[in-house]
Scaffold this motif. Structure first.
Motif, PDB file in Angstrom:
ATOM      1  N   TRP A  36       0.657  -1.261   0.029  1.00  0.00           N
ATOM      2  CA  TRP A  36      -0.030   0.098   0.182  1.00  0.00           C
ATOM      3  C   TRP A  36       0.948   1.354  -0.108  1.00  0.00           C
ATOM      4  O   TRP A  36       0.478   2.221  -0.673  1.00  0.00           O
ATOM      5  CB  TRP A  36      -0.971  -0.020   1.187  1.00  0.00           C
ATOM      6  CG  TRP A  36      -2.141  -0.873   1.211  1.00  0.00           C
ATOM      7  CD1 TRP A  36      -2.508  -2.101   1.902  1.00  0.00           C
ATOM      8  CD2 TRP A  36      -3.236  -1.000   0.005  1.00  0.00           C
ATOM      9  NE1 TRP A  36      -3.611  -2.672   1.271  1.00  0.00           N
ATOM     10  CE2 TRP A  36      -4.090  -1.810   0.158  1.00  0.00           C
ATOM     11  CE3 TRP A  36      -3.406   0.242  -0.887  1.00  0.00           C
ATOM     12  CZ2 TRP A  36      -5.096  -1.991  -0.668  1.00  0.00           C
ATOM     13  CZ3 TRP A  36      -4.725   0.040  -1.609  1.00  0.00           C
ATOM     14  CH2 TRP A  36      -5.337  -1.169  -1.517  1.00  0.00           C
ATOM     15  N   TYR A  37       1.906   1.366   0.549  1.00  0.00           N
ATOM     16  CA  TYR A  37       2.981   2.277   0.754  1.00  0.00           C
ATOM     17  C   TYR A  37       3.493   2.621  -0.517  1.00  0.00           C
ATOM     18  O   TYR A  37       3.469   3.797  -1.163  1.00  0.00           O
ATOM     19  CB  TYR A  37       3.977   2.393   1.591  1.00  0.00           C
ATOM     20  CG  TYR A  37       4.837   3.348   1.677  1.00  0.00           C
ATOM     21  CD1 TYR A  37       4.566   4.685   2.047  1.00  0.00           C
ATOM     22  CD2 TYR A  37       6.590   3.165   1.639  1.00  0.00           C
ATOM     23  CE1 TYR A  37       5.374   5.942   2.067  1.00  0.00           C
ATOM     24  CE2 TYR A  37       7.095   4.200   1.705  1.00  0.00           C
ATOM     25  CZ  TYR A  37       6.514   5.448   1.864  1.00  0.00           C
ATOM     26  OH  TYR A  37       7.688   6.594   1.950  1.00  0.00           O
ATOM     27  N   ASP A  38       3.813   1.711  -1.633  1.00  0.00           N
ATOM     28  CA  ASP A  38       4.349   1.685  -2.824  1.00  0.00           C
ATOM     29  C   ASP A  38       3.173   2.291  -3.564  1.00  0.00           C
ATOM     30  O   ASP A  38       3.510   3.121  -4.259  1.00  0.00           O
ATOM     31  CB  ASP A  38       4.704   0.348  -3.177  1.00  0.00           C
ATOM     32  CG  ASP A  38       5.765  -0.192  -2.673  1.00  0.00           C
ATOM     33  OD1 ASP A  38       6.592   0.495  -2.008  1.00  0.00           O
ATOM     34  OD2 ASP A  38       5.702  -1.671  -2.458  1.00  0.00           O
ATOM     35  N   PHE A  39       1.983   1.927  -3.428  1.00  0.00           N
ATOM     36  CA  PHE A  39       0.764   2.322  -4.184  1.00  0.00           C
ATOM     37  C   PHE A  39       0.606   4.108  -3.887  1.00  0.00           C
ATOM     38  O   PHE A  39       0.425   4.836  -4.821  1.00  0.00           O
ATOM     39  CB  PHE A  39      -0.183   1.827  -4.137  1.00  0.00           C
ATOM     40  CG  PHE A  39      -1.591   2.294  -4.649  1.00  0.00           C
ATOM     41  CD1 PHE A  39      -1.847   2.581  -5.882  1.00  0.00           C
ATOM     42  CD2 PHE A  39      -2.691   2.792  -3.930  1.00  0.00           C
ATOM     43  CE1 PHE A  39      -3.027   2.961  -6.439  1.00  0.00           C
ATOM     44  CE2 PHE A  39      -3.878   3.428  -4.388  1.00  0.00           C
ATOM     45  CZ  PHE A  39      -4.120   3.626  -5.695  1.00  0.00           C
ATOM     46  N   GLU A  40       0.725   4.341  -2.674  1.00  0.00           N
ATOM     47  CA  GLU A  40       0.254   5.662  -2.227  1.00  0.00           C
ATOM     48  C   GLU A  40       1.679   6.632  -2.946  1.00  0.00           C
ATOM     49  O   GLU A  40       1.512   7.574  -3.373  1.00  0.00           O
ATOM     50  CB  GLU A  40       0.600   5.852  -0.642  1.00  0.00           C
ATOM     51  CG  GLU A  40      -0.788   5.167  -0.296  1.00  0.00           C
ATOM     52  CD  GLU A  40      -0.774   5.086   1.240  1.00  0.00           C
ATOM     53  OE1 GLU A  40       0.227   5.702   1.980  1.00  0.00           O
ATOM     54  OE2 GLU A  40      -1.719   4.910   1.934  1.00  0.00           O
TER      55      GLU A  40
ATOM     56  N   ALA B 256     -10.616   4.344  -4.836  1.00  0.00           N
ATOM     57  CA  ALA B 256     -11.219   4.660  -3.240  1.00  0.00           C
ATOM     58  C   ALA B 256     -12.306   3.755  -3.166  1.00  0.00           C
ATOM     59  O   ALA B 256     -12.513   3.162  -2.200  1.00  0.00           O
ATOM     60  CB  ALA B 256     -11.127   5.865  -2.946  1.00  0.00           C
ATOM     61  N   LYS B 257     -13.214   3.936  -3.869  1.00  0.00           N
ATOM     62  CA  LYS B 257     -14.675   3.449  -3.881  1.00  0.00           C
ATOM     63  C   LYS B 257     -14.375   1.853  -4.135  1.00  0.00           C
ATOM     64  O   LYS B 257     -15.211   1.171  -3.338  1.00  0.00           O
ATOM     65  CB  LYS B 257     -15.579   4.014  -5.029  1.00  0.00           C
ATOM     66  CG  LYS B 257     -15.949   5.518  -4.831  1.00  0.00           C
ATOM     67  CD  LYS B 257     -16.604   6.118  -5.985  1.00  0.00           C
ATOM     68  CE  LYS B 257     -17.306   7.480  -5.603  1.00  0.00           C
ATOM     69  NZ  LYS B 257     -17.778   8.248  -6.800  1.00  0.00           N
TER      70      LYS B 257
ATOM     71  N   LEU C 218      -7.935   7.533   0.953  1.00  0.00           N
ATOM     72  CA  LEU C 218      -6.844   7.112   0.285  1.00  0.00           C
ATOM     73  C   LEU C 218      -6.278   8.214  -0.618  1.00  0.00           C
ATOM     74  O   LEU C 218      -6.467   8.615  -1.606  1.00  0.00           O
ATOM     75  CB  LEU C 218      -7.417   5.697  -0.789  1.00  0.00           C
ATOM     76  CG  LEU C 218      -6.435   5.336  -1.749  1.00  0.00           C
ATOM     77  CD1 LEU C 218      -5.670   4.273  -0.844  1.00  0.00           C
ATOM     78  CD2 LEU C 218      -7.103   4.441  -2.937  1.00  0.00           C
ATOM     79  N   GLY C 219      -5.022   8.294  -0.297  1.00  0.00           N
ATOM     80  CA  GLY C 219      -4.015   9.416  -0.895  1.00  0.00           C
ATOM     81  C   GLY C 219      -2.584   9.402  -0.870  1.00  0.00           C
ATOM     82  O   GLY C 219      -2.158   8.231  -0.343  1.00  0.00           O
ATOM     83  N   TYR C 220      -1.954  10.188  -1.177  1.00  0.00           N
ATOM     84  CA  TYR C 220      -0.547  10.166  -0.881  1.00  0.00           C
ATOM     85  C   TYR C 220       0.204  10.673   0.268  1.00  0.00           C
ATOM     86  O   TYR C 220      -0.541  11.689   1.116  1.00  0.00           O
ATOM     87  CB  TYR C 220       0.295  10.939  -2.285  1.00  0.00           C
ATOM     88  CG  TYR C 220      -0.076  12.414  -2.373  1.00  0.00           C
ATOM     89  CD1 TYR C 220       0.485  13.283  -1.315  1.00  0.00           C
ATOM     90  CD2 TYR C 220      -0.878  12.885  -3.371  1.00  0.00           C
ATOM     91  CE1 TYR C 220       0.160  14.700  -1.696  1.00  0.00           C
ATOM     92  CE2 TYR C 220      -1.323  14.154  -3.501  1.00  0.00           C
ATOM     93  CZ  TYR C 220      -0.687  14.988  -2.637  1.00  0.00           C
ATOM     94  OH  TYR C 220      -0.825  16.459  -2.793  1.00  0.00           O
TER      95      TYR C 220
ATOM     96  N   PHE D 290      -5.528  14.524  -3.345  1.00  0.00           N
ATOM     97  CA  PHE D 290      -5.541  13.596  -2.831  1.00  0.00           C
ATOM     98  C   PHE D 290      -4.443  13.541  -1.785  1.00  0.00           C
ATOM     99  O   PHE D 290      -3.914  12.315  -1.329  1.00  0.00           O
ATOM    100  CB  PHE D 290      -5.456  12.365  -3.578  1.00  0.00           C
ATOM    101  CG  PHE D 290      -6.665  11.867  -4.332  1.00  0.00           C
ATOM    102  CD1 PHE D 290      -7.538  10.904  -3.866  1.00  0.00           C
ATOM    103  CD2 PHE D 290      -7.323  12.733  -5.394  1.00  0.00           C
ATOM    104  CE1 PHE D 290      -8.891  10.600  -4.299  1.00  0.00           C
ATOM    105  CE2 PHE D 290      -8.403  12.415  -5.910  1.00  0.00           C
ATOM    106  CZ  PHE D 290      -9.138  11.239  -5.365  1.00  0.00           C
ATOM    107  N   SER D 291      -4.001  14.528  -0.993  1.00  0.00           N
ATOM    108  CA  SER D 291      -3.243  14.984  -0.250  1.00  0.00           C
ATOM    109  C   SER D 291      -3.780  14.025   1.096  1.00  0.00           C
ATOM    110  O   SER D 291      -4.984  14.649   1.509  1.00  0.00           O
ATOM    111  CB  SER D 291      -2.562  16.099   0.060  1.00  0.00           C
ATOM    112  OG  SER D 291      -2.239  16.323   1.426  1.00  0.00           O
TER     113      SER D 291
END
Length: 327
Positions: A55-59, A103-104, A165-167, A183-184
């Motif tokens: 998940w961290y990689d995706f963000e 996110a949905k 869900l964001g960075y 998406f912060s």
């Protein structure tokens, strides 16, 4: 155990045998937005060099995409290429729609895979956490409620029907477009605080009034987190409920988030959280927990020493007793 604070991340749900890894989600969510997401990664030269994305990689990819987009926008404006500028401007809309769609789908996926209570209680956690122990959950599921009645969902939850869900928090370029920062996590957390506030006043967030207030506050958030650091409108012209929220609510008040006094915390449990993805929140907690003495990091079989050392490094220089515990 009010002197103990637990922080739980996705590894907590995985340890309870729920398929909530990023790889599980991608393999089973049937989200068509991922194809466009990968196309944009290719277009903006974002390379996935990790063999097993988490998940961290995706963000981090969301972070890289929005920054690369901004760099490209500056380039085409400098070149005076109006045609490509229009295409680049369309891309940020595409990115935001993709992030929203993912996110949905994630909310629906987590709701589905965690809907059944498998009854698993881990003795290694149960011995350290009781029903009064405050838990900060970065997860969307309610698994942590098996241990405590005091769970605080920092990124929303399935039961609220709203998730973040964001960075990760970053130093934003001074002139970056607001559309590239929607998406912060910092901004999304602030919107979530206001969403919860109006809900506590009897206003349903999905009602016409609730949606109007959230749109208005979303506009204010762009200014609150911008160079001005204040609302755009004359304070007295803001809706009364928004004035009340801004006057009485402090997003940096960790004790208010926990519903307890942060100075009472003497032991911190890290259960299934990589820490770096939400370092700003972790750092704020450590700065405020003036009487913290001990940190216990839960680890799983197969976790590398390199990853464990990364977590331990977060706490260096704070004169804390750091222990490693197996699930």
């Amino acid at each position: 155990m009010k002197d103990t604070l637990a922080i739980v991340g996705n590894g907590f749900d995985v340890a309870h045998q729920y398929a909530t890894r990023y790889s599980d989600f991608v393999a089973n969510c049937n989200c068509p937005a991922f194809e466009t997401f990968r196309n944009l990664q290719t277009k903006y030269h974002i390379v996935d060099d990790s063999p097993q994305l988490n998940w961290y990689d995706f963000e981090s990819i969301i972070n890289a995409l929005t920054l690369k987009w901004f760099e490209r926008l500056i380039d085409v404006e400098r070149e005076g290429n109006d045609k490509e500028r229009k295409d680049v401007l369309r891309d940020i809309g595409r990115m935001n729609r993709i992030f929203d769609s993912i996110a949905k789908h994630l909310k629906a996926y987590i709701s589905d895979v965690t809907s059944t209570n498998n009854g698993i209680i881990l003795p290694s956690i149960e011995v350290m956490v009781d029903e009064e122990t405050p838990i900060i959950s970065f997860n969307y599921s309610n698994i942590a409620e098996r241990y405590s009645h005091s769970v605080h969902y920092i990124h929303g939850s399935i039961k609220e029907n709203h998730i973040i869900l964001g960075y990760p928090v970053r130093d934003e370029p001074d002139v970056i477009e607001d559309e590239a920062t929607l998406f912060s996590k910092d901004k999304l957390r602030e919107l979530l605080r206001f969403r919860r506030f109006i809900a506590s006043k009897g206003i349903t967030p999905l009602s016409h009034k609730g949606k109007r207030l959230l749109r208005n506050y979303n506009r204010q958030v762009q200014f609150l987190f911008g160079p001005k650091g204040d609302t755009d409108d004359d304070f007295e012209k803001l809706p009364r409920i928004m004035q009340t929220f801004l006057s009485t609510s402090d997003r940096f008040d960790i004790s208010a988030l926990l519903g307890c006094c942060i100075e009472e915390i003497r032991r911190l449990l890290i259960i299934g959280h990589s820490l770096m993805a939400d370092y700003d929140v972790i750092d704020n907690i450590l700065d405020c927990a003036s009487n913290l003495q001990e940190v216990i990091i839960f680890t799983y079989s197969g976790e590398t020493q390199k990853d464990i050392q990364k977590k331990k490094k977060i706490f260096q220089g704070r004169n804390l007793n750091i222990k490693i515990c197996q699930y």
